[in-house]
Design a protein around this motif. Sequence first.
Motif, mmCIF file in Angstrom:
data_model
loop_
_atom_site.group_PDB
_atom_site.id
_atom_site.type_symbol
_atom_site.label_atom_id
_atom_site.label_comp_id
_atom_site.label_asym_id
_atom_site.label_seq_id
_atom_site.Cartn_x
_atom_site.Cartn_y
_atom_site.Cartn_z
ATOM 1 N N TYR A 56 37.363 38.660 48.481
ATOM 2 C CA TYR A 56 36.156 38.132 47.853
ATOM 3 C C TYR A 56 35.964 38.768 46.485
ATOM 4 C CZ TYR A 56 33.455 42.405 48.864
ATOM 5 O OH TYR A 56 32.986 43.697 48.903
ATOM 6 N N SER A 57 35.116 38.119 45.674
ATOM 7 C CA SER A 57 34.755 38.670 44.372
ATOM 8 C C SER A 57 33.279 38.385 44.111
ATOM 9 C CB SER A 57 35.589 38.055 43.249
ATOM 10 O OG SER A 57 35.185 38.603 42.004
ATOM 11 N N PRO A 58 32.542 39.395 43.651
ATOM 12 C CA PRO A 58 31.146 39.184 43.284
ATOM 13 C C PRO A 58 30.996 38.669 41.848
ATOM 14 C CG PRO A 58 31.674 41.502 43.087
ATOM 15 C CD PRO A 58 32.909 40.817 43.611
ATOM 16 N N ASP A 59 32.102 38.546 41.128
ATOM 17 C CA ASP A 59 32.070 38.215 39.700
ATOM 18 C C ASP A 59 32.196 36.711 39.454
ATOM 19 O OD1 ASP A 59 32.006 41.007 39.155
ATOM 20 O OD2 ASP A 59 34.181 41.074 39.400
ATOM 21 N N TYR A 93 37.569 39.297 37.253
ATOM 22 C CA TYR A 93 37.085 39.124 38.618
ATOM 23 C C TYR A 93 37.611 40.295 39.446
ATOM 24 C CZ TYR A 93 35.887 34.235 37.650
ATOM 25 O OH TYR A 93 35.335 33.085 37.151
ATOM 26 N N THR A 94 36.708 41.128 39.936
ATOM 27 C CA THR A 94 37.087 42.208 40.827
ATOM 28 C C THR A 94 37.508 41.586 42.158
ATOM 29 O OG1 THR A 94 35.397 43.566 39.787
ATOM 30 C CG2 THR A 94 36.289 44.361 41.878
ATOM 31 N N GLN A 95 38.645 42.026 42.703
ATOM 32 C CA GLN A 95 39.126 41.528 43.999
ATOM 33 C C GLN A 95 38.914 42.619 45.028
ATOM 34 O OE1 GLN A 95 40.224 38.182 44.047
ATOM 35 N NE2 GLN A 95 39.321 38.533 42.042
ATOM 36 N N LEU A 96 38.189 42.274 46.094
ATOM 37 C CA LEU A 96 37.852 43.241 47.126
ATOM 38 C C LEU A 96 38.180 42.681 48.502
ATOM 39 C CD1 LEU A 96 34.367 44.060 45.599
ATOM 40 C CD2 LEU A 96 36.385 45.531 45.500
ATOM 41 N N CYS A 97 38.291 43.578 49.484
ATOM 42 C CA CYS A 97 38.509 43.212 50.880
ATOM 43 C C CYS A 97 37.408 43.886 51.694
ATOM 44 C CB CYS A 97 39.889 43.677 51.354
ATOM 45 S SG CYS A 97 40.183 43.406 53.117
ATOM 46 N N SER A 98 36.572 43.088 52.376
ATOM 47 C CA SER A 98 35.458 43.676 53.126
ATOM 48 C C SER A 98 35.932 44.453 54.350
ATOM 49 C CB SER A 98 34.462 42.595 53.548
ATOM 50 O OG SER A 98 35.087 41.649 54.386
#
Length: 194
Positions: free
Chosen positions: A93-96, A121-126
């Motif tokens: 997911y990305s918050p950007d 876009y920051t790429q994250l894994c929850s």
Amino acid sequence: MRSSLLRVAVPCVLLLPALRAAGQVGSITGKVDATPPKYLEETVVYLKDAKPAAPRTLALDQKALKFQPKILVVAKGDTVKFLNHDTVAHNVYSPDGEAYNLGTFKPQEERTHTFDQVGPYTQLCSIHPEMLAFVFVAPSPHAAAVDAQGRFTIKDVPPGSYKLAVWNSHLKAPDKPVTVEAGKAVSADFSVKR
């Protein structure tokens, strides 16, 4: 709007191989120094005002609980395939930008997202909060992430005058004007800092 961009971009894409073969494109090379140096690997150099091209599909993988590569450079309108070649499930997911959440997907599965806004876009894994990567969306494909020494090369640039910009996750530097000539490489260096 998208169809008008495609009408402009498709002729550019069709002409690029001919221009390349005839030596009618140039390149931009250089080096970026970062203070502090720990942020160097999170740097992209790009042309702000180059013409867009036809959309492409690129890939960002997940292996050993890491996004690979750490920075993926794409152009506005490109699609990214988010792959999972890890042994565990991941969420991307990305918050950007327009913010997205691709949900959880198992090993060997993939998801896609098309990027329509320029910027990082920051790429994250929850599931694994230590995972971090960036997709940098440039206005055109004329962009490059720096290597471990801060070097970069932007290839196949049509001749012309441009604004060369640098993005870093934490640091800044002013834009630089560059003029690209057919068959030649122009050099430009940056020093990014707080």
